[in-house]
Design an enzyme around this catalytic site. Structure first.
Site, PDB file in Angstrom:
ATOM      1  N   GLU A  74     -19.480  -1.228  19.131  1.00 31.01           N
ATOM      2  CA  GLU A  74     -19.045  -1.947  18.002  1.00 31.01           C
ATOM      3  C   GLU A  74     -19.036  -3.461  18.303  1.00 31.01           C
ATOM      4  O   GLU A  74     -18.519  -4.345  17.553  1.00 31.01           O
ATOM      5  CB  GLU A  74     -17.595  -1.548  17.499  1.00 31.01           C
ATOM      6  CG  GLU A  74     -17.729  -0.134  17.048  1.00 31.01           C
ATOM      7  CD  GLU A  74     -16.456   0.482  16.502  1.00 31.01           C
ATOM      8  OE1 GLU A  74     -16.505   0.644  15.334  1.00 31.01           O
ATOM      9  OE2 GLU A  74     -15.760   1.100  17.125  1.00 31.01           O
ATOM     10  N   HIS A  93      -9.880  -3.859  18.270  1.00 28.89           N
ATOM     11  CA  HIS A  93     -10.227  -2.876  17.126  1.00 28.89           C
ATOM     12  C   HIS A  93      -9.705  -1.544  17.639  1.00 28.89           C
ATOM     13  O   HIS A  93     -10.052  -1.278  18.816  1.00 28.89           O
ATOM     14  CB  HIS A  93     -11.832  -2.883  17.101  1.00 28.89           C
ATOM     15  CG  HIS A  93     -12.270  -1.785  16.421  1.00 28.89           C
ATOM     16  ND1 HIS A  93     -11.752  -1.348  15.282  1.00 28.89           N
ATOM     17  CD2 HIS A  93     -12.950  -0.804  16.729  1.00 28.89           C
ATOM     18  CE1 HIS A  93     -12.332  -0.191  14.788  1.00 28.89           C
ATOM     19  NE2 HIS A  93     -13.171   0.300  15.700  1.00 28.89           N
ATOM     20  N   HIS A  95      -8.355   2.682  16.713  1.00 28.54           N
ATOM     21  CA  HIS A  95      -8.308   3.793  16.036  1.00 28.54           C
ATOM     22  C   HIS A  95      -7.031   4.494  16.174  1.00 28.54           C
ATOM     23  O   HIS A  95      -6.886   5.507  16.185  1.00 28.54           O
ATOM     24  CB  HIS A  95      -9.626   4.689  16.558  1.00 28.54           C
ATOM     25  CG  HIS A  95     -10.841   4.310  16.431  1.00 28.54           C
ATOM     26  ND1 HIS A  95     -11.929   5.143  16.766  1.00 28.54           N
ATOM     27  CD2 HIS A  95     -11.413   3.150  16.073  1.00 28.54           C
ATOM     28  CE1 HIS A  95     -13.041   4.438  16.450  1.00 28.54           C
ATOM     29  NE2 HIS A  95     -12.927   3.437  15.982  1.00 28.54           N
ATOM     30  N   HIS A 158     -11.879   4.401   8.838  1.00 28.71           N
ATOM     31  CA  HIS A 158     -12.204   4.198  10.375  1.00 28.71           C
ATOM     32  C   HIS A 158     -10.947   3.798  11.304  1.00 28.71           C
ATOM     33  O   HIS A 158     -10.822   4.278  12.295  1.00 28.71           O
ATOM     34  CB  HIS A 158     -13.429   2.943  10.247  1.00 28.71           C
ATOM     35  CG  HIS A 158     -14.020   2.602  11.626  1.00 28.71           C
ATOM     36  ND1 HIS A 158     -15.040   1.682  11.580  1.00 28.71           N
ATOM     37  CD2 HIS A 158     -13.519   2.913  12.935  1.00 28.71           C
ATOM     38  CE1 HIS A 158     -15.234   1.658  12.964  1.00 28.71           C
ATOM     39  NE2 HIS A 158     -14.248   2.307  13.643  1.00 28.71           N
TER      40      HIS A 158
HETATM   41 ZN   LIG Z   1     -14.379   1.907  15.745  1.00 31.48          ZN
END
Ligand SMILES: [Zn+2]
Length: 210
Positions: A74, A93, A95, A158
């Site tokens: 990413e 970032h 999850h 996401h």
């Molecule tokens: Zn991700």
């Protein structure tokens, strides 16, 4: 080892993110600027318990590897943010569970608690963009650019992305968001959460500043 202090700073943030369940196994990624035109970012597919300092990837703003292991898949999203938002020094970032939950609903999260207020709520959900693509960067940059106080956006189906004026700030925003989302989820289960009013928001801003 080159880039030792910035790698150490990133490593410590990854450990913290693990401890509070923001990053589990190898899901999610964290980055920070590493001097002129460079970024330190977590490597691709490495479980953070096994990660060594020298594994941390150093890339340029085009995503080319300068040192360390293959960077997170990413990376294009991270570099797009650094290229387009000069004030951003750190990005998380995740999850994390409640971020994914609300990212699936596709509805903006209102300013229902202090944690989400700190993140610049209402928090929008970016349009769908496949993880690892340039589009993920484009949709994220567009939202941050059009909402200057916004520090967190949800990525459709996401997870979340947070930005900060330094790495600790970006981490704090990701943590606040997850705490705020969890509380909002619990509130929905038992009743109808009431957003903070304009007067209450103004009152908080007077006391704590922007
Ligand atoms: Zn991700």
């Amino acid at each position: 080892m080159k880039y030792q202090s910035i790698r150490k700073q990133l490593f410590e943030t990854v450990i913290k993110a693990n401890e509070v369940d923001l990053i589990r196994m190898s899901a999610g990624n964290i980055s920070t600027r590493a001097g002129e035109g460079l970024v330190a970012i977590t490597p691709s597919g490495v479980e953070y318990r096994q990660m060594k300092l020298e594994d941390i990837s150093i890339v340029d703003l085009e995503g080319n590897l300068i040192d360390g292991l293959t960077p997170s898949s990413e990376t294009p999203m991270h570099t797009a943010i650094y290229k387009n938002l000069s004030e951003v020094e750190g990005i998380c970032h995740t999850h994390s569970s409640y971020a994914i939950t609300f990212a699936m609903l596709g509805e903006e999260i209102p300013v229902v608690n202090i944690e989400l207020m700190a993140c610049g709520a209402p928090i929008p959900v970016a349009p769908w963009a496949c993880p690892g693509t340039d589009k993920a960067g484009e949709v994220t940059v567009e939202l941050f650019k059009s909402h200057p106080d916004l520090k967190v956006v949800l990525l459709r189906n996401h997870g979340l992305v947070s930005i900060g004026k330094d790495l600790d700030h970006a981490f704090a925003m990701a943590f606040n968001a997850e705490v705020g989302f969890q509380a909002y989820h619990q509130a929905i289960m038992v009743g109808k959460p009431q957003p903070l009013t304009e007067t209450q928001l103004a009152e908080i801003k007077t006391i704590y500043g922007k």
